[in-house]
Enzyme design. Structure first.
Site, PDB file in Angstrom:
ATOM      1  N   GLY A   1       0.818  -1.210   0.000  1.00  9.84           N
ATOM      2  CA  GLY A   1       0.000   0.000   0.000  1.00  9.84           C
ATOM      3  C   GLY A   1       0.845   1.251   0.000  1.00  9.84           C
ATOM      4  O   GLY A   1       0.529   2.236   0.680  1.00  9.84           O
TER       5      GLY A   1
ATOM      6  N   ALA B   1     -10.473  -6.466  12.741  1.00  7.38           N
ATOM      7  CA  ALA B   1      -9.293  -6.905  11.994  1.00  7.38           C
ATOM      8  C   ALA B   1      -8.034  -6.219  12.506  1.00  7.38           C
ATOM      9  O   ALA B   1      -6.986  -6.858  12.694  1.00  7.38           O
ATOM     10  CB  ALA B   1      -9.485  -6.619  10.508  1.00  7.38           C
TER      11      ALA B   1
ATOM     12  N   TYR C   1     -13.665  -3.584  10.535  1.00  2.00           N
ATOM     13  CA  TYR C   1     -12.339  -2.978  10.392  1.00  2.00           C
ATOM     14  C   TYR C   1     -11.598  -2.974  11.728  1.00  2.00           C
ATOM     15  O   TYR C   1     -10.431  -3.391  11.809  1.00  2.00           O
ATOM     16  CB  TYR C   1     -12.503  -1.557   9.865  1.00  2.00           C
TER      17      TYR C   1
END
Length: 263
Positions: A24, A170, A167
């Site tokens: 990323g 995780a 989210y």
């Protein structure tokens, strides 16, 4: 008379000769991390998925800092693509010494909207990818008895937030992954840590619907440091954890949030 101990001299490029893969890395925190590690001398692999123009811009910035690098395009939800990407990096610049697991997604939806598909996707892109990447690069780190894995979690792993249940779950899972890997890999000279960014000002926040955006002044009021966090703030912490000077730090989670959460 006892001779005083002298502090070792500062090393201008402590990561010279190391290869760093940042996932990323085309924009935001990932691109800032690529610059920070390049400044420390590392050869950089800019990991991205279908962000060719941004990745090439990030690579140009790396090269202007006096080091080399490549950009690698891969869908990290595909295990075969991960293996191909790692083999490409090894072939072109060498085995990965430093892995920064930064790739992820920020899906916003209410709990009632979160179905099995959305839940599985959120865990895959924000937790399973990090397992997959770590699993792919650690054999070579073990062979060389040196390595760094730095996972990018989120302050939401501890704070929680409406609309971000999957989210946040995780990102909290990354803390367990970090601690367990630190114990597994420490005997091989590999340090594993997590950074937890707070409200960092990145271009991606401009794509959020207006009702999902926090007002900057409200966020700043929650913090001890009264300013917006920047990608370079996170990148500086990652560069420290990647450096030889951090060789006795592992299994830790470091908040980069301006004192939003104190723990």
């Amino acid at each position: 008379m006892t001779t005083p101990l002298l502090a070792p001299p500062l090393v201008a490029r402590p990561l010279q000769g190391r290869v760093a893969l940042i996932t990323g890395a085309a924009t935001g925190i990932g691109a800032a991390t690529a610059r920070a590690l390049a400044s420390a001398g590392a050869t950089i692999a800019i990991g991205h998925y279908a962000q060719i123009d941004q990745a090439r811009t990030a690579l140009e910035e790396v090269r202007r800092l006096g080091t080399d690098g490549i950009e690698v395009n891969a869908d990290l939800t595909d295990p075969d693509a991960v293996d191909l990407m790692v083999r490409q990096i090894v072939s072109e610049v060498g085995p990965v010494d430093i892995l920064v697991n930064n790739a992820g997604a920020y899906p916003r939806m209410t709990w009632h909207e979160t179905d099995e598909i959305a839940w599985t996707h959120a865990l895959d892109v924000n937790l399973t990818l990090h397992y997959r990447m770590s699993h792919a690069v650690t054999p070579a780190m073990i062979d060389r008895q040196w390595g760094r894995i730095i996972n990018v979690s989120s302050v939401n792993a501890r704070a929680g937030r409406p609309g971000l249940t999957a989210y946040s779950t995780a990102k909290a899972g990354l803390l367990g992954l970090t601690r367990s890997l630190a114990r597994e890999l420490g005997p091989h000279g590999i340090c594993v840590n997590t950074v937890l960014p707070g409200a960092i000002q990145v271009d991606a926040e401009n794509t959020l619907p207006a009702h999902h955006r926090a007002r900057p002044e409200d966020q700043i009021a929650r913090q001890c440091v009264p300013r917006r966090g920047q990608p370079d703030d996170v990148a500086a912490a990652i560069a420290f954890l990647a450096a030889p000077a951090a060789s006795f730090i592992t299994g830790q989670s470091l908040h980069i949030d301006g004192g939003w959460l104190l723990h």
